[in-house]
Design a protein around this motif. Structure first.
Motif, PDB file in Angstrom:
ATOM      1  N   GLU A   1       1.012  -1.063  -0.042  1.00  0.00           N
ATOM      2  CA  GLU A   1      -0.019   0.101   0.005  1.00  0.00           C
ATOM      3  C   GLU A   1       1.073   1.289  -0.051  1.00  0.00           C
ATOM      4  N   ASP A   2       2.097   1.026   0.319  1.00  0.00           N
ATOM      5  CA  ASP A   2       3.087   2.310   0.302  1.00  0.00           C
ATOM      6  C   ASP A   2       3.893   2.371  -1.061  1.00  0.00           C
ATOM      7  N   GLU A   3       3.569   1.564  -1.950  1.00  0.00           N
ATOM      8  CA  GLU A   3       4.339   1.575  -3.215  1.00  0.00           C
ATOM      9  C   GLU A   3       3.276   1.960  -4.341  1.00  0.00           C
ATOM     10  N   PRO A   4       3.735   2.874  -5.125  1.00  0.00           N
ATOM     11  CA  PRO A   4       2.674   3.857  -6.136  1.00  0.00           C
ATOM     12  C   PRO A   4       2.564   2.557  -7.339  1.00  0.00           C
ATOM     13  N   VAL A   5       1.637   2.783  -8.061  1.00  0.00           N
ATOM     14  CA  VAL A   5       1.367   1.975  -9.384  1.00  0.00           C
ATOM     15  C   VAL A   5       1.360   3.105 -10.402  1.00  0.00           C
ATOM     16  N   SER A   6       1.713   2.838 -11.729  1.00  0.00           N
ATOM     17  CA  SER A   6       1.928   3.536 -12.781  1.00  0.00           C
ATOM     18  C   SER A   6       0.421   4.343 -12.940  1.00  0.00           C
ATOM     19  N   GLN A   7       0.370   5.194 -13.375  1.00  0.00           N
ATOM     20  CA  GLN A   7      -1.156   5.874 -13.846  1.00  0.00           C
ATOM     21  C   GLN A   7      -1.130   5.930 -15.171  1.00  0.00           C
ATOM     22  N   ALA A   8       0.098   5.337 -15.891  1.00  0.00           N
ATOM     23  CA  ALA A   8      -0.187   4.995 -17.282  1.00  0.00           C
ATOM     24  C   ALA A   8      -0.323   3.599 -17.666  1.00  0.00           C
ATOM     25  N   LEU A   9      -0.725   3.146 -18.732  1.00  0.00           N
ATOM     26  CA  LEU A   9      -0.817   1.842 -19.239  1.00  0.00           C
ATOM     27  C   LEU A   9       0.559   1.159 -19.090  1.00  0.00           C
ATOM     28  N   SER A  10       0.641   0.056 -18.628  1.00  0.00           N
ATOM     29  CA  SER A  10       1.989  -0.335 -18.441  1.00  0.00           C
ATOM     30  C   SER A  10       1.855  -2.027 -18.459  1.00  0.00           C
ATOM     31  N   TYR A  11       2.737  -2.859 -18.951  1.00  0.00           N
ATOM     32  CA  TYR A  11       2.770  -4.247 -18.737  1.00  0.00           C
ATOM     33  C   TYR A  11       3.975  -4.547 -17.917  1.00  0.00           C
ATOM     34  N   ALA A  12       4.702  -3.631 -17.447  1.00  0.00           N
ATOM     35  CA  ALA A  12       5.736  -3.819 -16.605  1.00  0.00           C
ATOM     36  C   ALA A  12       5.376  -4.057 -15.256  1.00  0.00           C
ATOM     37  N   GLU A  13       6.167  -5.294 -14.551  1.00  0.00           N
ATOM     38  CA  GLU A  13       5.724  -5.851 -13.206  1.00  0.00           C
ATOM     39  C   GLU A  13       5.966  -4.589 -12.300  1.00  0.00           C
ATOM     40  N   TYR A  14       6.929  -4.068 -12.239  1.00  0.00           N
ATOM     41  CA  TYR A  14       7.064  -2.727 -11.262  1.00  0.00           C
ATOM     42  C   TYR A  14       6.373  -1.793 -11.411  1.00  0.00           C
ATOM     43  N   ASP A  15       5.401  -1.661 -12.435  1.00  0.00           N
ATOM     44  CA  ASP A  15       4.368  -0.729 -12.502  1.00  0.00           C
ATOM     45  C   ASP A  15       2.956  -0.957 -11.890  1.00  0.00           C
ATOM     46  N   VAL A  16       2.749  -2.319 -11.856  1.00  0.00           N
ATOM     47  CA  VAL A  16       1.138  -2.753 -11.595  1.00  0.00           C
ATOM     48  C   VAL A  16       1.050  -3.293 -10.189  1.00  0.00           C
ATOM     49  N   PRO A  17      -0.148  -3.395  -9.689  1.00  0.00           N
ATOM     50  CA  PRO A  17      -0.378  -4.067  -8.461  1.00  0.00           C
ATOM     51  C   PRO A  17      -0.141  -5.329  -8.327  1.00  0.00           C
ATOM     52  N   ILE A  18      -0.537  -6.387  -9.280  1.00  0.00           N
ATOM     53  CA  ILE A  18       0.250  -7.651  -9.062  1.00  0.00           C
ATOM     54  C   ILE A  18       0.555  -8.272 -10.488  1.00  0.00           C
ATOM     55  N   ALA A  19       1.699  -8.860 -10.579  1.00  0.00           N
ATOM     56  CA  ALA A  19       1.969  -9.667 -11.882  1.00  0.00           C
ATOM     57  C   ALA A  19       3.020 -10.848 -11.295  1.00  0.00           C
ATOM     58  N   GLY A  20       2.918 -11.869 -12.457  1.00  0.00           N
ATOM     59  CA  GLY A  20       3.569 -13.081 -12.024  1.00  0.00           C
ATOM     60  C   GLY A  20       3.747 -14.079 -13.058  1.00  0.00           C
ATOM     61  N   ILE A  21       4.038 -15.269 -12.680  1.00  0.00           N
ATOM     62  CA  ILE A  21       4.225 -16.253 -13.534  1.00  0.00           C
ATOM     63  C   ILE A  21       3.735 -17.495 -12.989  1.00  0.00           C
ATOM     64  N   VAL A  22       3.029 -18.413 -13.700  1.00  0.00           N
ATOM     65  CA  VAL A  22       2.552 -19.637 -13.096  1.00  0.00           C
ATOM     66  C   VAL A  22       3.274 -20.921 -14.116  1.00  0.00           C
ATOM     67  N   GLY A  23       3.049 -22.056 -13.278  1.00  0.00           N
ATOM     68  CA  GLY A  23       3.461 -23.162 -14.021  1.00  0.00           C
ATOM     69  C   GLY A  23       4.773 -24.192 -13.092  1.00  0.00           C
ATOM     70  N   PRO A  24       5.271 -25.108 -13.650  1.00  0.00           N
ATOM     71  CA  PRO A  24       5.052 -25.901 -14.772  1.00  0.00           C
ATOM     72  C   PRO A  24       3.572 -26.776 -14.673  1.00  0.00           C
ATOM     73  N   ALA A  25       2.744 -26.832 -15.577  1.00  0.00           N
ATOM     74  CA  ALA A  25       1.540 -27.627 -15.206  1.00  0.00           C
ATOM     75  C   ALA A  25       0.957 -27.681 -16.805  1.00  0.00           C
ATOM     76  N   SER A  26      -0.222 -28.187 -16.809  1.00  0.00           N
ATOM     77  CA  SER A  26      -0.750 -28.305 -18.267  1.00  0.00           C
ATOM     78  C   SER A  26      -1.572 -26.996 -18.523  1.00  0.00           C
ATOM     79  N   THR A  27      -2.019 -26.812 -19.892  1.00  0.00           N
ATOM     80  CA  THR A  27      -2.439 -25.532 -20.216  1.00  0.00           C
ATOM     81  C   THR A  27      -3.956 -25.558 -19.416  1.00  0.00           C
ATOM     82  N   ALA A  28      -4.743 -26.423 -19.220  1.00  0.00           N
ATOM     83  CA  ALA A  28      -6.207 -26.559 -18.691  1.00  0.00           C
ATOM     84  C   ALA A  28      -5.937 -25.954 -17.213  1.00  0.00           C
TER      85      ALA A  28
END
Length: 395
Positions: free
Chosen positions: A343-370
């Protein structure tokens, strides 16, 4: 992110990096090579040519952003450097030229018209939902969907375009429904030498409007490889990374668009996890070392797929946010990487796909597509991101 030291032989080449101070600051401090800062106030091509005045002519000019592809082509022209010229680059930057090239190659594309032509009364060869989009945009910025083409044109006539943009920089096209896939990889001499198909969970337009987005890796059957090759050759992508998008329909894939770059968010990282190939550095090697061997990619098994996810911050409504419902997913064994703002770290007010700009981001796996797809859908339905009550107290 680029890993220049892995892709360029600094003993064999004299490398010069040219960029604005902000971008140059992202280069690792110990990376070899000459560094030249440009002001960033004028045209990129003009500033680069000026910066190189009096120096030996380079043998190779590489643009790392798709928004610099045309500038790089103009620099090559001005300096007499071999490589793609502006006419070669336009089919991967101008969406009307892009679809025209794909259509000429026999690929199915959404029907389309330049916006200026439609406003002038040209016949519109489709009915129903219609997409208005910039010719050279990315990440669905500036894209709007209307119930009909006439509704789109009326909205433009009534309210104009964002920032008083010129209609010549926009197009309209028919909305084609269906799941959207993306195919990513590296092409050498117009042939994909390594590639991986994925399917979006959510849409890029939905993300621009405030919904979470992700994708999960899928099978890449021969038919998709053939379609990808045809798409790349249609628009003239030769030796380059590519990020290709298509729509799955009952009648087969419909070409949506293609970029001469690696995909944003977690695309490059999940690609490397599945195949062992780091796309940005491999591209540098292919460009700087003609005849270099093609990368040896692993064949990820059906239970060894990866996916990525990202929650937008630009539509939260404040610089700081509160996140609820995330603990279960953050602790899941399916979560390979989790990046979350406090709650003390700002998020970007511009559209961004960068992890350090957004509330939450990440990677999942390994597993099946479904399994991965269901995990992302459950996550998107459960996690709530809202503006923090104390946001106004921050400076």
């Amino acid at each position: 992110m680029i890993r220049y030291a892995d892709g360029l032989d600094f003993d064999a080449h004299e490398v010069t990096f040219i960029g604005t101070a902000e971008r140059m600051a992202t280069l690792p401090a110990r990376l070899p090579g000459t560094r030249i800062e440009r002001p960033g106030t004028g045209a990129t091509e003009t500033e680069v040519v000026t910066a190189l005045a009096g120096q030996p002519r380079p043998d190779l000019v590489i643009a790392q952003s798709e928004f610099d592809l045309i500038a790089a082509a103009r620099i090559r022209e001005a300096l007499g450097v071999p490589g793609p010229r502006e006419a070669d680059v336009l089919p991967v930057r101008d969406k009307v030229m892009m679809k025209a090239a794909a259509s000429r190659a026999g690929l199915r594309v959404p029907r389309y018209l330049p916006l200026a032509s439609a406003l002038a009364g040209a016949a519109i060869p489709w009915s129903g939902r219609t997409v208005l989009k910039p010719l050279d945009g990315a990440s669905s910025q500036g894209v709007r969907v209307f119930d009909t083409a006439e509704a789109a044109l009326e909205a433009v006539r009534r309210s104009g375009l964002p920032s008083d943009a010129d209609p010549s920089g926009f197009e309209i096209e028919e909305f084609v429904g269906g799941p959207i896939i993306h195919v990513d990889g590296l092409a050498v001499d117009g042939i994909p030498v390594t590639l991986q198909a994925s399917r979006y969970v959510g849409t890029c337009l939905g993300y621009a409007e405030g919904s979470p987005l992700g994708s999960v890796q899928t099978d890449t059957p021969p038919a998709v490889v053939e379609w990808t090759t045809a798409c790349l050759q249609a628009v003239g992508i030769t030796t380059s990374l590519f990020h290709l998008e298509g729509i799955e329909t009952p009648d087969g894939l419909v070409f949506l668009e293609v970029a001469s770059r690696f995909g944003g968010a977690g695309v490059a990282d999940t690609f490397e996890l599945a195949t062992g190939v780091h796309m940005p550095s491999v591209q540098l090697r292919a460009l700087s070392t003609p005849g270099a061997s093609a990368p040896e990619a692993r064949d990820a098994g059906p239970d060894a797929r990866y996916g990525w996810f990202i929650f937008p911050g630009h539509t939260v409504g404040g610089r700081f946010c509160t996140i609820k419902g995330a603990d279960e997913f953050r602790r899941s064994p399916l979560t390979w990487r989790w990046v979350q703002r406090t709650e003390d770290e700002p998020v970007s007010q511009a559209l961004s796909y960068a992890e350090y700009d957004v509330p939450i981001a990440g990677i999942v796996g390994p597993a099946s597509t479904a399994v991965l797809e269901q995990f992302l859908r459950d996550m998107f339905a459960s996690i709530k991101v809202t503006a923090a009550d104390k946001a106004d107290n921050h400076v």
